[in-house]
Design a protein around this motif. Structure first.
Motif, PDB file in Angstrom:
ATOM      1  N   SER A  45      29.720 -12.056 -28.861  1.00  0.00           N
ATOM      2  CA  SER A  45      29.902 -11.034 -28.189  1.00  0.00           C
ATOM      3  C   SER A  45      29.663 -11.910 -26.737  1.00  0.00           C
ATOM      4  O   SER A  45      28.805 -13.001 -26.590  1.00  0.00           O
ATOM      5  CB  SER A  45      28.722  -9.960 -28.087  1.00  0.00           C
ATOM      6  N   ARG A  46      30.033 -11.226 -25.570  1.00  0.00           N
ATOM      7  CA  ARG A  46      30.003 -11.017 -23.824  1.00  0.00           C
ATOM      8  C   ARG A  46      30.371 -10.528 -23.217  1.00  0.00           C
ATOM      9  O   ARG A  46      31.117  -9.929 -23.180  1.00  0.00           O
ATOM     10  CB  ARG A  46      30.560 -12.867 -23.845  1.00  0.00           C
ATOM     11  N   PHE A  47      29.818 -10.451 -22.306  1.00  0.00           N
ATOM     12  CA  PHE A  47      29.514  -9.498 -21.499  1.00  0.00           C
ATOM     13  C   PHE A  47      29.011 -10.453 -20.043  1.00  0.00           C
ATOM     14  O   PHE A  47      28.556 -11.523 -19.631  1.00  0.00           O
ATOM     15  CB  PHE A  47      29.283  -8.255 -21.634  1.00  0.00           C
ATOM     16  N   TYR A  48      30.370  -9.738 -18.645  1.00  0.00           N
ATOM     17  CA  TYR A  48      30.473 -10.010 -17.107  1.00  0.00           C
ATOM     18  C   TYR A  48      29.204  -8.910 -16.434  1.00  0.00           C
ATOM     19  O   TYR A  48      29.355  -7.662 -16.762  1.00  0.00           O
ATOM     20  CB  TYR A  48      31.916 -10.069 -16.677  1.00  0.00           C
ATOM     21  N   ILE A  49      28.855  -9.736 -15.296  1.00  0.00           N
ATOM     22  CA  ILE A  49      28.312  -8.163 -14.427  1.00  0.00           C
ATOM     23  C   ILE A  49      28.285  -8.603 -13.169  1.00  0.00           C
ATOM     24  O   ILE A  49      28.264 -10.159 -13.055  1.00  0.00           O
ATOM     25  CB  ILE A  49      27.294  -7.751 -14.869  1.00  0.00           C
ATOM     26  N   TYR A  50      29.077  -8.112 -11.944  1.00  0.00           N
ATOM     27  CA  TYR A  50      28.907  -8.819 -11.037  1.00  0.00           C
ATOM     28  C   TYR A  50      27.648  -7.936  -9.997  1.00  0.00           C
ATOM     29  O   TYR A  50      27.644  -7.196 -10.321  1.00  0.00           O
ATOM     30  CB  TYR A  50      30.541  -7.535 -10.443  1.00  0.00           C
ATOM     31  N   ASN A  51      27.360  -9.277  -9.425  1.00  0.00           N
ATOM     32  CA  ASN A  51      26.210  -9.124  -8.279  1.00  0.00           C
ATOM     33  C   ASN A  51      26.919  -8.628  -7.277  1.00  0.00           C
ATOM     34  O   ASN A  51      26.949 -10.659  -6.828  1.00  0.00           O
ATOM     35  CB  ASN A  51      25.297  -9.348  -9.157  1.00  0.00           C
ATOM     36  N   GLU A  52      26.956  -7.785  -6.341  1.00  0.00           N
ATOM     37  CA  GLU A  52      26.833  -8.366  -4.688  1.00  0.00           C
ATOM     38  C   GLU A  52      26.038  -9.265  -4.621  1.00  0.00           C
ATOM     39  O   GLU A  52      25.991  -9.462  -2.533  1.00  0.00           O
ATOM     40  CB  GLU A  52      27.950  -7.287  -4.223  1.00  0.00           C
ATOM     41  N   SER A  53      24.599  -9.152  -4.352  1.00  0.00           N
ATOM     42  CA  SER A  53      23.186 -10.066  -3.849  1.00  0.00           C
ATOM     43  C   SER A  53      22.749 -10.845  -4.144  1.00  0.00           C
ATOM     44  O   SER A  53      21.607 -10.307  -4.941  1.00  0.00           O
ATOM     45  CB  SER A  53      22.905  -9.198  -2.626  1.00  0.00           C
ATOM     46  N   PHE A  54      23.019 -12.069  -4.930  1.00  0.00           N
ATOM     47  CA  PHE A  54      22.474 -12.829  -6.279  1.00  0.00           C
ATOM     48  C   PHE A  54      21.401 -13.656  -5.649  1.00  0.00           C
ATOM     49  O   PHE A  54      21.868 -14.325  -4.279  1.00  0.00           O
ATOM     50  CB  PHE A  54      23.689 -13.397  -7.055  1.00  0.00           C
ATOM     51  N   SER A  55      20.613 -13.589  -5.823  1.00  0.00           N
ATOM     52  CA  SER A  55      19.952 -15.381  -5.382  1.00  0.00           C
ATOM     53  C   SER A  55      18.380 -14.464  -5.946  1.00  0.00           C
ATOM     54  O   SER A  55      18.238 -13.938  -6.701  1.00  0.00           O
ATOM     55  CB  SER A  55      19.309 -14.575  -4.042  1.00  0.00           C
ATOM     56  N   ASP A  56      16.927 -15.595  -5.777  1.00  0.00           N
ATOM     57  CA  ASP A  56      16.291 -15.001  -6.802  1.00  0.00           C
ATOM     58  C   ASP A  56      14.973 -15.820  -5.915  1.00  0.00           C
ATOM     59  O   ASP A  56      15.460 -16.508  -4.730  1.00  0.00           O
ATOM     60  CB  ASP A  56      15.916 -15.826  -8.171  1.00  0.00           C
ATOM     61  N   SER A  57      14.024 -16.160  -5.661  1.00  0.00           N
ATOM     62  CA  SER A  57      12.491 -17.272  -4.806  1.00  0.00           C
ATOM     63  C   SER A  57      12.964 -18.478  -5.159  1.00  0.00           C
ATOM     64  O   SER A  57      12.361 -18.981  -4.483  1.00  0.00           O
ATOM     65  CB  SER A  57      11.549 -16.020  -5.846  1.00  0.00           C
ATOM     66  N   VAL A  58      13.723 -18.845  -6.150  1.00  0.00           N
ATOM     67  CA  VAL A  58      13.577 -20.648  -6.236  1.00  0.00           C
ATOM     68  C   VAL A  58      14.594 -20.672  -5.176  1.00  0.00           C
ATOM     69  O   VAL A  58      15.460 -22.019  -4.065  1.00  0.00           O
ATOM     70  CB  VAL A  58      13.692 -21.213  -7.117  1.00  0.00           C
ATOM     71  N   LEU A  59      16.096 -20.140  -5.844  1.00  0.00           N
ATOM     72  CA  LEU A  59      17.065 -20.435  -4.728  1.00  0.00           C
ATOM     73  C   LEU A  59      17.358 -19.873  -3.415  1.00  0.00           C
ATOM     74  O   LEU A  59      17.582 -20.617  -2.646  1.00  0.00           O
ATOM     75  CB  LEU A  59      18.640 -19.436  -4.878  1.00  0.00           C
ATOM     76  N   TYR A  60      16.417 -19.306  -2.871  1.00  0.00           N
ATOM     77  CA  TYR A  60      16.153 -17.846  -0.975  1.00  0.00           C
ATOM     78  C   TYR A  60      15.153 -19.218  -0.493  1.00  0.00           C
ATOM     79  O   TYR A  60      15.716 -19.537   0.613  1.00  0.00           O
ATOM     80  CB  TYR A  60      16.088 -17.301  -1.735  1.00  0.00           C
ATOM     81  N   TYR A  61      13.932 -19.480  -1.279  1.00  0.00           N
ATOM     82  CA  TYR A  61      13.099 -20.415  -0.766  1.00  0.00           C
ATOM     83  C   TYR A  61      12.396 -21.741  -1.261  1.00  0.00           C
ATOM     84  O   TYR A  61      11.932 -21.727  -0.500  1.00  0.00           O
ATOM     85  CB  TYR A  61      11.692 -19.252  -1.198  1.00  0.00           C
ATOM     86  N   VAL A  62      13.004 -22.527  -2.201  1.00  0.00           N
ATOM     87  CA  VAL A  62      12.435 -23.183  -2.635  1.00  0.00           C
ATOM     88  C   VAL A  62      13.891 -24.420  -2.748  1.00  0.00           C
ATOM     89  O   VAL A  62      13.411 -25.491  -2.674  1.00  0.00           O
ATOM     90  CB  VAL A  62      12.059 -23.142  -3.997  1.00  0.00           C
ATOM     91  N   ASN A  63      14.684 -23.976  -3.251  1.00  0.00           N
ATOM     92  CA  ASN A  63      15.846 -25.386  -3.108  1.00  0.00           C
ATOM     93  C   ASN A  63      15.999 -26.363  -2.178  1.00  0.00           C
ATOM     94  O   ASN A  63      15.791 -25.262  -0.964  1.00  0.00           O
ATOM     95  CB  ASN A  63      17.115 -24.122  -3.469  1.00  0.00           C
ATOM     96  N   GLU A  64      15.964 -27.020  -2.502  1.00  0.00           N
ATOM     97  CA  GLU A  64      16.629 -28.504  -0.951  1.00  0.00           C
ATOM     98  C   GLU A  64      17.482 -28.911  -0.813  1.00  0.00           C
ATOM     99  O   GLU A  64      17.951 -29.468  -0.588  1.00  0.00           O
ATOM    100  CB  GLU A  64      15.262 -29.690  -1.358  1.00  0.00           C
ATOM    101  N   GLN A  65      18.320 -28.938  -1.893  1.00  0.00           N
ATOM    102  CA  GLN A  65      19.718 -29.306  -2.186  1.00  0.00           C
ATOM    103  C   GLN A  65      20.592 -28.566  -1.061  1.00  0.00           C
ATOM    104  O   GLN A  65      21.034 -28.058  -0.900  1.00  0.00           O
ATOM    105  CB  GLN A  65      20.394 -29.364  -3.325  1.00  0.00           C
ATOM    106  N   GLU A  66      21.849 -29.938  -0.236  1.00  0.00           N
ATOM    107  CA  GLU A  66      22.822 -29.373   0.411  1.00  0.00           C
ATOM    108  C   GLU A  66      23.839 -28.185   0.016  1.00  0.00           C
ATOM    109  O   GLU A  66      23.977 -28.756  -1.416  1.00  0.00           O
ATOM    110  CB  GLU A  66      22.892 -30.622   1.608  1.00  0.00           C
ATOM    111  N   VAL A  67      24.402 -27.129   0.411  1.00  0.00           N
ATOM    112  CA  VAL A  67      25.057 -26.206  -0.921  1.00  0.00           C
ATOM    113  C   VAL A  67      27.002 -26.669  -0.025  1.00  0.00           C
ATOM    114  O   VAL A  67      26.572 -27.080   0.657  1.00  0.00           O
ATOM    115  CB  VAL A  67      25.061 -25.154   0.113  1.00  0.00           C
ATOM    116  N   ARG A  68      27.037 -27.317  -1.246  1.00  0.00           N
ATOM    117  CA  ARG A  68      28.322 -27.498  -1.238  1.00  0.00           C
ATOM    118  C   ARG A  68      29.622 -27.217  -2.468  1.00  0.00           C
ATOM    119  O   ARG A  68      29.144 -26.671  -3.642  1.00  0.00           O
ATOM    120  CB  ARG A  68      28.614 -29.138  -1.800  1.00  0.00           C
ATOM    121  N   ASP A  69      30.394 -27.058  -1.791  1.00  0.00           N
ATOM    122  CA  ASP A  69      31.798 -26.828  -3.183  1.00  0.00           C
ATOM    123  C   ASP A  69      31.314 -27.164  -4.932  1.00  0.00           C
ATOM    124  O   ASP A  69      31.100 -28.628  -5.041  1.00  0.00           O
ATOM    125  CB  ASP A  69      33.200 -26.635  -2.102  1.00  0.00           C
ATOM    126  N   ASN A  70      31.776 -26.690  -6.067  1.00  0.00           N
ATOM    127  CA  ASN A  70      31.916 -27.140  -6.927  1.00  0.00           C
ATOM    128  C   ASN A  70      30.545 -27.912  -6.937  1.00  0.00           C
ATOM    129  O   ASN A  70      30.231 -28.533  -8.262  1.00  0.00           O
ATOM    130  CB  ASN A  70      32.409 -27.749  -7.582  1.00  0.00           C
TER     131      ASN A  70
END
Length: 856
Positions: free
Chosen positions: A453-478
């Motif tokens: 089984s597999r299904f997809y869900i679209y989220n127009e506003s995706f993030s969490d407390s790690v991605l939003y507040y903690v991540n230190e890596q520079e955002v880059r393509d791929n």
């Protein structure tokens, strides 16, 4: 001068026609046409000579309809003249919009020209007001608005714009014309309504919408005039329909609107405003706006929202002054306006003027069903889906490659409820108020996969407390991230930190998939989408309360209730409480309470509340028995109507509740039979699976109106009786207002031994604005009623007490049982006076007034 001139034009035409009709020859039709054409030339000559020659010439020079002019010369002359009249009475308001300076003069001028045209064409208008309007509207629509598509190459842009402008002119003329007719009718019937205030509120709303259009760039381009004209035309038309409904209902007892509309909760409207405000900051649809322009756009939208709230407040106030069938017709017009405005918001005010096919495909149609209106995604969700091709799986790769922005691939190290979860996220690449440059927040496609089984869900506003507040890596393509999943705490239903989680939010023993919409709620809290997983498919719950869950929601698994808390900045906080109604369909919940913290405001049924006056508690006197029957029949009529509306609005099963209502308390056999029939009709309709169809609604309204009419006939209720009481009370209050001096009111009231004067001066203090806020008048008014002493002003005291409570203290209104209980106190006080003084006409008048107030 202008008024005289246009009256003279109409008289001139009548003279032409009168002379021609005396000549019965074979060329009669031709002579009539020549007479009409000569009149229009005369009209244009007089107008261009005495009023504004430049306007008429400009109209002919820049925008003409050659084909229309050739086919319909008389109509073309009339349209030219009407447009010139319009221009003469307007000034430039913005790059495309015009405002009428003197609407009365414009109304007189256009009415004279239109009447002249009707006379020239020998059209006989019906006497019936409804048919008369339909005939006039048909004449204007079919004859007096040039069709640009008939012109060469289906018309140029200037002709298309002009066609929209002409339609707007006629709609605004009809709107104002019938507003004046309605004002005259209300004066004739001695009905006082704040229509002028309502009109001002409507004009401010339209003005605010035009300002918003300016702020988002509608003012540029050759088709911009068409957009503004379309907005004004639609707004004028929707307001005109409401004016016509009230105008026709006051003249024709059998008048019913063409369509019955349903009320729309203000919370839904607020939610759509918040969606647009969020999109202005966070959606790339508004990339063309810089930060300063976005702030201006948000300010303009906030002003538009305030104007909308003001209009709804005025209409609510007007509705309270109406009763019975007239009130139902007026409220239906409000619901029509709410529907139109919600479509505007769902479409983010797109769809005016020229637009691309892509934009058009994302718009909600004005013919949508009620369910579609409430549950269809807004414009921005559709637009994002269109751009990213979410609904076309074979185009995923192509669509992602077409975005000139980073793509981040996320894989969670731990299975979540047995699912391996991967995410492709497209961070927002436009300017917004970032807390950190390395935060990751954007549109995302989530893939949930386990064996077979597999299904997809679209989220127009995706993030969490790690991605939003903690991540230190520079955002880059791929870039590829392997993350530890942030689980939900065991003691919470909703997780603030997790991007998605499983939780049993509908109390059926099985966990639902919850998608976290990061910072999409009020004051940047999260909102949540709830999905049922059935047969390896995810289906979103779009029924209340699951379609509006935010971080502040409270869940009670023991009592099976959900509380939604709101903080919208315009009022104090408030909440909605829902309760599970059927364990077999666990996601079905009823709205049972709406209120503010530390209050308990409920939507209560009335049929199971004992609000009648029992004959056994009063002397067996014919007059008293008749008065008791009057009140008891009125409260039964209102209770049945109120509870049916609750059942219809919230889909409650109230058959058992309504069946408890005891009609035998009415001693009059005829009235009791009408009451029992109304109850029987409601119960039969509630037994059906669906009872909001037009046929059922018509049957309910007809039975209700028949019952109400019978009460009025049986107990000889007349307008003269009401006017007599009102004139006495109003006249006394006006005199007292003149005497009151603010610094002497309280001692004056306290020292008056005469209870009648104490009541009068308390009312006078309220009307003269003695109290710093109207709410301060509630206590003294209530004390007067609770004293159980009789006064000729007791009915007015109850009415003002209820009005202040509804409008100044609690925006949710006084609970039915509270104001009904206080009404019964007053009615018993009046009955005691009548028992002692059976010839007291004023007391009898008061009892009848108070018995029927609100109900009929």
């Amino acid at each position: 001068m202008r008024k005289i001139l246009y009256c003279l034009l109409a008289i001139c035409l009548c003279c032409y026609l009168s002379c021609d009709r005396k000549k019965q020859s074979s060329g009669q039709d031709m002579k009539d046409s020549l007479a009409a054409a000569n009149f229009m030339k005369c009209a244009k000559f007089l107008y261009s000579t005495f009023l504004a020659p430049s306007n008429l010439e400009e109209q002919e020079e820049y925008v003409t309809f050659p084909v229309f002019k050739k086919l319909y010369p008389l109509e073309n002359d009339l349209v030219d003249t009407v447009c010139a009249v319009w221009l003469d009475y307007t000034i430039e308001d913005s790059c495309t919009q015009q405002s009428v300076i003197n609407k009365d003069s414009h109304d007189i001028a256009v009415t004279a020209l239109l009447q002249a045209y009707i006379e020239a064409k020998q059209i006989q208008l019906p006497q019936n007001p409804v048919d008369r309007y339909k005939c006039i509207d048909s004449i204007i629509t079919n004859n007096l608005i040039p069709d640009a598509e008939l012109e060469k190459d289906c018309g140029n842009q200037m002709q298309i714009n002009a066609s929209f402008n002409i339609s707007e002119i006629w709609t605004e003329y009809l709107r104002y014309h019938y507003e004046k007719l309605l004002e005259e009718l209300l004066k004739k019937k001695s009905i006082s309504l704040p229509l002028q205030t309502e009109q001002e509120a409507f004009d401010k709303l339209l003005e605010a919408q035009i300002s918003y259009f300016d702020s988002i760039g509608y003012g540029g381009g050759s088709a911009s005039s068409m957009a503004y004209s379309q907005l004004c035309d639609e707004m004028y038309a929707i307001h005109l329909k409401g004016t016509l409904d009230l105008y026709f209902a006051l003249q024709a007892e059998n008048y019913k609107p063409d369509k019955v509309y349903k009320p729309i909760s203000n919370s839904i409207i607020i939610q759509e405003y918040n969606t647009i405000l969020h999109a202005i900051d966070n959606k790339n649809y508004y990339d063309y706006l810089d930060i300063g322009s976005r702030e201006k756009v948000k300010a303009c939208l906030s002003n538009e929202q305030k104007a909308w709230n003001s209009l709804m407040k005025v209409r609510k106030s007007t509705s309270r002054r109406l009763q019975g069938r007239i009130k139902s017709v007026y409220d239906n017009a409000t619901y029509r306006l709410q529907r139109y405005h919600l479509i505007q918001l769902k479409n983010a005010f797109k769809g005016y003027g020229a637009m691309s096919n892509d934009v058009y495909s994302c718009l909600l149609s004005d013919t949508c069903s009620y369910e579609e209106l409430l549950h269809t995604p807004n414009f921005f969700v559709k637009w994002a889906s269109l751009l990213q091709g979410i609904d076309k799986s074979e185009q995923y790769e192509t669509d992602f490659e077409s975005f000139n922005q980073p793509r981040i691939f996320i894989k969670y190290k731990q299975p979540v409820n047995g699912y391996d979860v991967t995410v492709v996220c497209l961070p927002y690449n436009y300017t917004y108020d970032k807390e950190r440059n390395t935060e990751i927040w954007g549109n995302a496609l989530l893939c949930f996969e386990k064996k077979d089984s597999r299904f997809y869900i679209y989220n127009e506003s995706f993030s969490d407390s790690v991605l939003y507040y903690v991540n230190e890596q520079e955002v880059r393509d791929n870039m590829i991230l392997e993350l530890d999943y942030l689980p939900k705490s065991k003691n919470e239903y909703l997780s603030h930190n997790s991007p998605f989680f499983f939780s049993d939010v509908d109390f059926d023993g099985e966990e639902e998939l919850i998608i976290n919409n990061w910072r999409c709620g009020t004051r940047h809290c999260n909102t949540y989408d709830v999905y049922k997983i059935t047969n390896n498919e995810a289906k979103r719950l779009i029924v209340e309360p699951f379609n509006k869950i935010e971080s502040h929601a409270e869940f009670d698994s023991i009592n099976k209730t959900i509380i939604l808390n709101y903080y919208n900045g315009h009022r104090e906080s408030y909440y909605e409480k829902y309760k599970q109604i059927n364990k077999s369909t666990s996601y079905q919940f009823n709205l049972i309470t709406i209120g503010q913290p530390e209050t308990d405001r409920k939507f209560t049924t009335l049929s199971d509340i004992d609000m009648g006056l029992k004959p056994k508690d009063f002397p067996d006197i014919p007059l008293i028995k008749e008065l008791l029957d009057l009140y008891n029949s009125a409260i039964i009529l209102y209770s049945l109507e109120h509870d049916f509306n609750l059942a219809e609005c919230f889909n409650w099963n109230l058959k058992e509740t309504i069946n408890k209502l005891d009609c035998s308390i009415i001693s009059n056999d005829t009235i009791r039979e009408y009451a029992q029939n109304y109850k029987k009709v409601i119960l039969s309709i509630l037994s059906k699976d669906t009872f909001s169809d037009s046929k059922s609604i018509k049957r309910i309204v007809t039975t209700h109106d028949t019952f109400a009419k019978k009460i009025i006939e049986c107990f000889h209720v007349t307008d003269d009786m009401c006017q007599f009481y009102d004139s006495v009370v109003t006249g006394s209050i006006v005199e007292v207002e003149k005497q009151i001096k603010n610094n002497a009111v309280k001692p004056l009231i306290d020292d008056i031994p005469d209870f009648n004067k104490k009541c009068l001066y308390t009312l006078g203090a309220y009307y003269s604005n003695y109290y710093s806020t109207p709410a301060l008048a509630i206590k003294p008014l209530q004390e007067l009623m609770e004293s159980k002493q009789y006064s000729i002003y007791i009915c007015e005291i109850w009415r003002i007490w209820k009005f202040i409570s509804e409008n100044e203290v609690d925006w949710l209104g006084v609970p039915e049982e509270e104001y009904s209980a206080m009404k019964i106190v007053c009615l018993k006080t009046i009955l005691a006076q009548i028992i002692q003084h059976p010839n007291d006409i004023m007391a009898i008048n008061q009892f009848m007034q108070l018995s029927l107030m609100k109900y009929i």
